[in-house]
Motif scaffolding. Structure first.
Motif, mmCIF file in Angstrom:
data_model
loop_
_atom_site.group_PDB
_atom_site.id
_atom_site.type_symbol
_atom_site.label_atom_id
_atom_site.label_comp_id
_atom_site.label_asym_id
_atom_site.label_seq_id
_atom_site.Cartn_x
_atom_site.Cartn_y
_atom_site.Cartn_z
ATOM 1 N N ASP A 224 -2.453 -1.741 -1.176
ATOM 2 C CA ASP A 224 -1.972 -0.496 -0.564
ATOM 3 C C ASP A 224 -1.099 0.301 -1.529
ATOM 4 O O ASP A 224 -0.232 1.071 -1.115
ATOM 5 C CB ASP A 224 -1.208 -0.813 0.725
ATOM 6 N N ARG A 229 1.554 3.168 3.153
ATOM 7 C CA ARG A 229 0.649 3.450 4.255
ATOM 8 C C ARG A 229 0.373 2.219 5.107
ATOM 9 O O ARG A 229 -0.681 2.101 5.728
ATOM 10 C CB ARG A 229 -0.675 4.002 3.716
ATOM 11 N N SER A 230 1.332 1.275 5.133
ATOM 12 C CA SER A 230 1.176 0.089 5.958
ATOM 13 C C SER A 230 2.545 -0.430 6.365
ATOM 14 O O SER A 230 3.551 -0.165 5.689
ATOM 15 C CB SER A 230 0.403 -1.003 5.197
ATOM 16 N N GLY A 231 2.567 -1.156 7.465
ATOM 17 C CA GLY A 231 3.801 -1.759 7.922
ATOM 18 C C GLY A 231 4.843 -0.746 8.376
ATOM 19 O O GLY A 231 4.549 0.451 8.545
ATOM 20 N N GLY A 234 5.113 2.338 6.284
ATOM 21 C CA GLY A 234 4.019 3.262 6.524
ATOM 22 C C GLY A 234 4.254 4.114 7.757
ATOM 23 O O GLY A 234 3.929 5.306 7.779
ATOM 24 N N ARG A 289 -2.940 8.029 11.313
ATOM 25 C CA ARG A 289 -2.520 6.890 10.473
ATOM 26 C C ARG A 289 -1.443 6.058 11.173
ATOM 27 O O ARG A 289 -1.463 4.822 11.126
ATOM 28 C CB ARG A 289 -1.994 7.391 9.130
ATOM 29 N N ILE A 293 -1.695 2.068 12.176
ATOM 30 C CA ILE A 293 -0.732 1.065 11.724
ATOM 31 C C ILE A 293 -0.140 0.314 12.885
ATOM 32 O O ILE A 293 -0.005 -0.919 12.876
ATOM 33 C CB ILE A 293 0.379 1.737 10.899
ATOM 34 N N ASN A 296 -2.439 -2.285 14.240
ATOM 35 C CA ASN A 296 -2.730 -3.407 13.362
ATOM 36 C C ASN A 296 -1.537 -4.341 13.181
ATOM 37 O O ASN A 296 -1.676 -5.409 12.595
ATOM 38 C CB ASN A 296 -3.179 -2.899 11.976
ATOM 39 N N ASP A 297 -0.360 -3.914 13.612
ATOM 40 C CA ASP A 297 0.828 -4.766 13.457
ATOM 41 C C ASP A 297 0.939 -5.773 14.592
ATOM 42 O O ASP A 297 0.401 -5.590 15.678
ATOM 43 C CB ASP A 297 2.080 -3.893 13.409
#
Length: 297
Positions: A224, A229-231, A234, A289, A293, A296-297
């Motif tokens: 990433d 862009r994650s967690g 993000g 987005r 996220i 997906n967490d």
């Protein structure tokens, strides 16, 4: 100035200086709209609130009568060629409608991801071309909307596979942001002045550069990239992106208000529609987005 979204600088209707008409004089026969404005400040020669001549006072669409500041006669009233709110609503409906139709077609046809990103690149190029053109081009703006819609349709379907229902939630979130910013702007909770415009443009450019750096690290380093862009990080970056998009919506509203007030030519309504579309697309993708996220967490 140039009109656009957080990627580009904003063009308003005061072509001498200022942001979106900030500091421009009103048309002849109209009171100074900033005389009692709580955030206007004092006009000083050469200062941030300097009062240049209304760029549309001498065109055939400016109001008639005498200029309140110079006493010189102005051209007669010809409202047929002036920008109106109805013009902006109509053009924006056409542009956003084309985005939605193209997105729906891309979704239904299950266009390949590569083709969708290719359409996104074309849309980006078309947006750049329009941004640097002296006048708005309806054909160019509609072409941008079509390719942007194809890109959004592919991206939305991909996100829907990861987080079912995310596109619908993102649309509702975008509508909520639009309504909230409009209410805040109309009630003057948001005060769109020179400082606000400089901050919004600077934040937008900085955000885009940061995302570009993150993408480069992802391409060459894998994963990433910088992890933007994650967690939780993000999510925070996504919220920041939505706030920047909301700031650009406020600049769009200011641009439209000034265009109507100062008698901008009707063709400028295409420019306003272009700016609104860019800002709404920006907000939609950031919300999409964030939802992905969170799922997906």
């Amino acid at each position: 100035m140039r009109s656009s979204n957080p990627v580009f600088s904003r063009r308003g209707f005061s072509r001498d200086s200022g942001y979106a008409g900030f500091g421009a004089q009103p048309q002849a026969g109209a009171a100074n709209p900033y005389a009692s404005n709580p955030y206007a400040g004092t006009a000083q020669p050469g200062g941030p609130y300097a009062q240049p001549t209304n760029p549309y006072a001498a065109n055939p669409y400016a109001q008639g009568g005498q200029d309140l500041y110079t006493g010189q006669p102005q051209a007669p009233v010809q409202t047929a060629g002036r920008m109106t709110i109805d013009d902006v609503v109509t053009r924006t409906g056409m542009t956003l409608g084309l985005v939605v139709v193209a997105a729906a077609a891309a979704w239904a046809l299950s266009l390949p991801v590569g083709l969708g990103f290719g359409a996104g690149i074309v849309a980006f190029v078309l947006g750049l071309v329009q941004t640097f053109k002296a006048k708005p081009s309806p054909a160019l703006i509609l072409a941008y909307a079509a390719f942007e819609g194809l890109f959004l349709g592919v991206v939305s379907k991909a996100y829907n596979a990861v987080a079912y229902g995310a596109p619908v939630q993102a649309v509702l979130g975008t509508m909520a942001v639009f309504a909230g910013v409009l209410v805040a702007y109309r009630t003057r909770i948001i005060r769109v002045d020179n400082r606000f415009a400089r901050f919004a443009i600077g934040a937008g450019i900085g955000f885009v550069l940061l995302m570009a750096a993150n993408s480069l690290f992802a391409v060459f380093g894998g994963g990433d990239g910088l992890g933007l862009r994650s967690g939780p990080l993000g999510i925070a970056v996504g919220v920041l992106g939505v706030l920047i998009g909301a700031a650009y919506l406020a600049l769009d509203f200011k641009q439209i208000e000034d265009g109507v007030r100062y008698g901008a030519p009707r063709e400028e309504s295409w420019l306003a529609a272009f700016g609104l579309t860019l800002s709404l697309v920006w907000i939609y993708t950031e919300i999409l987005r964030i939802i992905a996220i969170l799922n997906n967490d």
